[in-house]
Design a protein around this motif. Structure first.
Motif, PDB file in Angstrom:
ATOM      1  N   ILE A 152      18.378   6.922  28.235  1.00  0.00           N
ATOM      2  CA  ILE A 152      17.469   7.112  29.370  1.00  0.00           C
ATOM      3  C   ILE A 152      18.193   6.972  30.703  1.00  0.00           C
ATOM      4  N   GLY A 153      19.534   7.012  30.674  1.00  0.00           N
ATOM      5  CA  GLY A 153      20.297   6.849  31.906  1.00  0.00           C
ATOM      6  C   GLY A 153      20.163   8.046  32.827  1.00  0.00           C
ATOM      7  N   TYR A 154      20.195   7.788  34.119  1.00  0.00           N
ATOM      8  CA  TYR A 154      20.125   8.870  35.104  1.00  0.00           C
ATOM      9  C   TYR A 154      20.709   8.395  36.414  1.00  0.00           C
ATOM     10  N   ASP A 155      21.036   9.354  37.266  1.00  0.00           N
ATOM     11  CA  ASP A 155      21.540   9.070  38.606  1.00  0.00           C
ATOM     12  C   ASP A 155      20.497   9.530  39.607  1.00  0.00           C
ATOM     13  N   ALA A 156      19.972   8.585  40.381  1.00  0.00           N
ATOM     14  CA  ALA A 156      18.946   8.905  41.378  1.00  0.00           C
ATOM     15  C   ALA A 156      19.560   9.657  42.549  1.00  0.00           C
ATOM     16  N   GLY A 157      18.733  10.416  43.253  1.00  0.00           N
ATOM     17  CA  GLY A 157      19.169  11.092  44.464  1.00  0.00           C
ATOM     18  C   GLY A 157      20.190  12.186  44.216  1.00  0.00           C
ATOM     19  N   SER A 158      19.981  13.011  43.186  1.00  0.00           N
ATOM     20  CA  SER A 158      20.932  14.073  42.849  1.00  0.00           C
ATOM     21  C   SER A 158      20.382  15.472  43.096  1.00  0.00           C
ATOM     22  N   THR A 159      19.120  15.567  43.498  1.00  0.00           N
ATOM     23  CA  THR A 159      18.454  16.856  43.698  1.00  0.00           C
ATOM     24  C   THR A 159      17.878  16.887  45.109  1.00  0.00           C
ATOM     25  N   THR A 160      17.898  18.043  45.749  1.00  0.00           N
ATOM     26  CA  THR A 160      17.385  18.152  47.107  1.00  0.00           C
ATOM     27  C   THR A 160      15.866  18.281  47.120  1.00  0.00           C
ATOM     28  N   GLY A 161      15.287  18.031  48.258  1.00  0.00           N
ATOM     29  CA  GLY A 161      13.854  18.213  48.416  1.00  0.00           C
ATOM     30  C   GLY A 161      13.422  19.646  48.194  1.00  0.00           C
ATOM     31  N   GLN A 162      14.209  20.586  48.659  1.00  0.00           N
ATOM     32  CA  GLN A 162      13.903  21.996  48.449  1.00  0.00           C
ATOM     33  C   GLN A 162      13.813  22.299  46.963  1.00  0.00           C
ATOM     34  N   GLN A 163      14.767  21.784  46.180  1.00  0.00           N
ATOM     35  CA  GLN A 163      14.754  22.016  44.739  1.00  0.00           C
ATOM     36  C   GLN A 163      13.553  21.359  44.077  1.00  0.00           C
ATOM     37  N   LEU A 164      13.190  20.171  44.544  1.00  0.00           N
ATOM     38  CA  LEU A 164      12.030  19.486  43.983  1.00  0.00           C
ATOM     39  C   LEU A 164      10.757  20.302  44.175  1.00  0.00           C
ATOM     40  N   VAL A 165      10.532  20.753  45.386  1.00  0.00           N
ATOM     41  CA  VAL A 165       9.307  21.505  45.689  1.00  0.00           C
ATOM     42  C   VAL A 165       9.309  22.846  44.982  1.00  0.00           C
ATOM     43  N   ALA A 166      10.457  23.484  44.888  1.00  0.00           N
ATOM     44  CA  ALA A 166      10.546  24.789  44.214  1.00  0.00           C
ATOM     45  C   ALA A 166      10.206  24.701  42.741  1.00  0.00           C
ATOM     46  N   ALA A 167      10.310  23.501  42.153  1.00  0.00           N
ATOM     47  CA  ALA A 167      10.039  23.319  40.732  1.00  0.00           C
ATOM     48  C   ALA A 167       8.582  22.984  40.434  1.00  0.00           C
ATOM     49  N   VAL A 168       7.712  23.020  41.452  1.00  0.00           N
ATOM     50  CA  VAL A 168       6.297  22.652  41.276  1.00  0.00           C
ATOM     51  C   VAL A 168       5.440  23.906  41.285  1.00  0.00           C
ATOM     52  N   PRO A 169       4.970  24.369  40.137  1.00  0.00           N
ATOM     53  CA  PRO A 169       4.173  25.592  40.095  1.00  0.00           C
ATOM     54  C   PRO A 169       2.863  25.445  40.869  1.00  0.00           C
ATOM     55  N   GLY A 170       2.544  26.423  41.703  1.00  0.00           N
ATOM     56  CA  GLY A 170       1.259  26.488  42.367  1.00  0.00           C
ATOM     57  C   GLY A 170       1.110  25.640  43.605  1.00  0.00           C
ATOM     58  N   VAL A 171       2.120  24.851  43.958  1.00  0.00           N
ATOM     59  CA  VAL A 171       1.965  23.973  45.118  1.00  0.00           C
ATOM     60  C   VAL A 171       1.862  24.784  46.404  1.00  0.00           C
TER      61      VAL A 171
END
Length: 329
Positions: A26-45
């Motif tokens: 379950i390991g991960y590195d926080a803060g690796s994706t941009t805000g633009q990428q986050l929003v682009a991955a949300v269908p219908g927003v």
């Protein structure tokens, strides 16, 4: 159909912007994706609002700091003053989300909605919760009844007020709770429902060029002496918040050290390491005699922030500090 509301999305990093790391299952590195990428991955927003995305920071929330808080405050004030946005959504790590929310709730004097969201699982995880949380945060921010409610925290279909919300579990999706009051509403893809009217809010203004003075949180425990408190005195802190046992208690040795802190001009606030309940004045501890402040419903991390803001604004009188902590009660 009328114009869609304009929502400014301010990204700061956190688990919601994390990517998996092979160091563990379950390991991960926080803060690796941009805000633009986050929003682009949300269908219908994009059907909920006109979105503008800006990157304020991209850090894990354990590295959250007052410089980022000040940038958020300044950008939100600017956006509303210039009529750039009707509402703001902030993506943020969950570890310190309640502190950022409380800070902004206290220093922002606007009726326009400000909604914070994040995730307990990174975007690369199975059943990542980030996209749904962003969708619902934008939905709440765009809702007319979100106005005048201060900063809201939206995760896992639930709407919390900044004053009461806290993280209660290290891993589960339903980590955020509002212990004293319960959530202020719920949200799903179909609707936003608030349970009651907006609550009264304490507004504090930071003077131009102000910084947040040093305030330490000292965690109380069995067999406690005064060393940590004396260390804080020597370090020159301006305030000490005790994460006390029960309703804000400390040992006799620690109490003597707190009295030394007061004599050194340090403001002492008694909070509690217990998750539920109030720390009231003059119950087991004679706050009046010791010149202590009782935190009432604020946990240690929020009590620290409120004391920092009061001290930054020049409020040092213990009675005036106590009145701020007792606001609404």
């Amino acid at each position: 159909m009328g114009r869609l509301p304009r929502v400014l999305v301010l990204a700061t990093g956190g688990t919601i912007a994390g990517k998996a790391d092979p160091r563990s299952a379950i390991g991960y590195d926080a803060g690796s994706t941009t805000g633009q990428q986050l929003v682009a991955a949300v269908p219908g927003v994009d059907r909920l609002a006109q979105l503008q995305v800006e990157q304020i920071a991209n850090i894990p929330s354990q590295d959250m700091n007052h410089k980022v808080w000040f940038r958020l405050m300044e950008r939100i004030n600017q956006a509303f003053a210039r009529h750039e946005a009707d509402a703001v959504v902030i993506t943020h790590g969950t570890d310190t989300m309640e502190e950022t929310a409380f800070f902004l709730d206290t220093v922002l004097h606007h009726d326009q909605p400000v909604v914070m969201t994040g995730a307990m699982r990174p975007g690369s995880a199975i059943s990542a919760d980030g996209p749904a949380n962003i969708y619902e945060a934008v939905k709440v921010a765009a809702h007319p009844q979100a106005k005048g409610r201060g900063v809201l925290v939206v995760l896992n279909d639930t709407i919390h007020a900044a004053h009461w919300v806290s993280k209660a579990d290290s891993t589960v999706l339903q980590t955020f709770v509002s212990r004293q009051t319960g959530p202020v509403g719920i949200v799903d893809p179909a609707a936003v429902r608030f349970y009651g009217p907006p609550r009264p809010r304490l507004f504090l203004s930071l003077p131009d060029g102000a910084t947040l003075p040093a305030v330490d949180v000292v965690y109380a425990h069995a067999d406690m002496d005064g060393r940590q408190i004396d260390d804080a005195i020597r370090a020159g802190v301006k305030g000490i918040v005790i994460a006390g046992m029960g309703d804000g208690n400390v040992s006799a040795q620690a109490m003597q050290a707190l009295d030394r802190a007061v004599r050194a001009g340090i403001v002492v606030v008694r909070s509690s390491r217990v998750g539920d309940g109030f720390v009231n004045r003059d119950v087991e501890v004679d706050d009046e005699a010791h010149h202590f402040v009782a935190s009432y419903d604020l946990n240690p991390q929020k009590a620290r922030l409120l004391l920092q803001l009061l001290l930054a604004g020049g409020v040092q009188d213990v009675q005036a500090v106590q009145r701020a902590f007792a606001f609404g009660y």
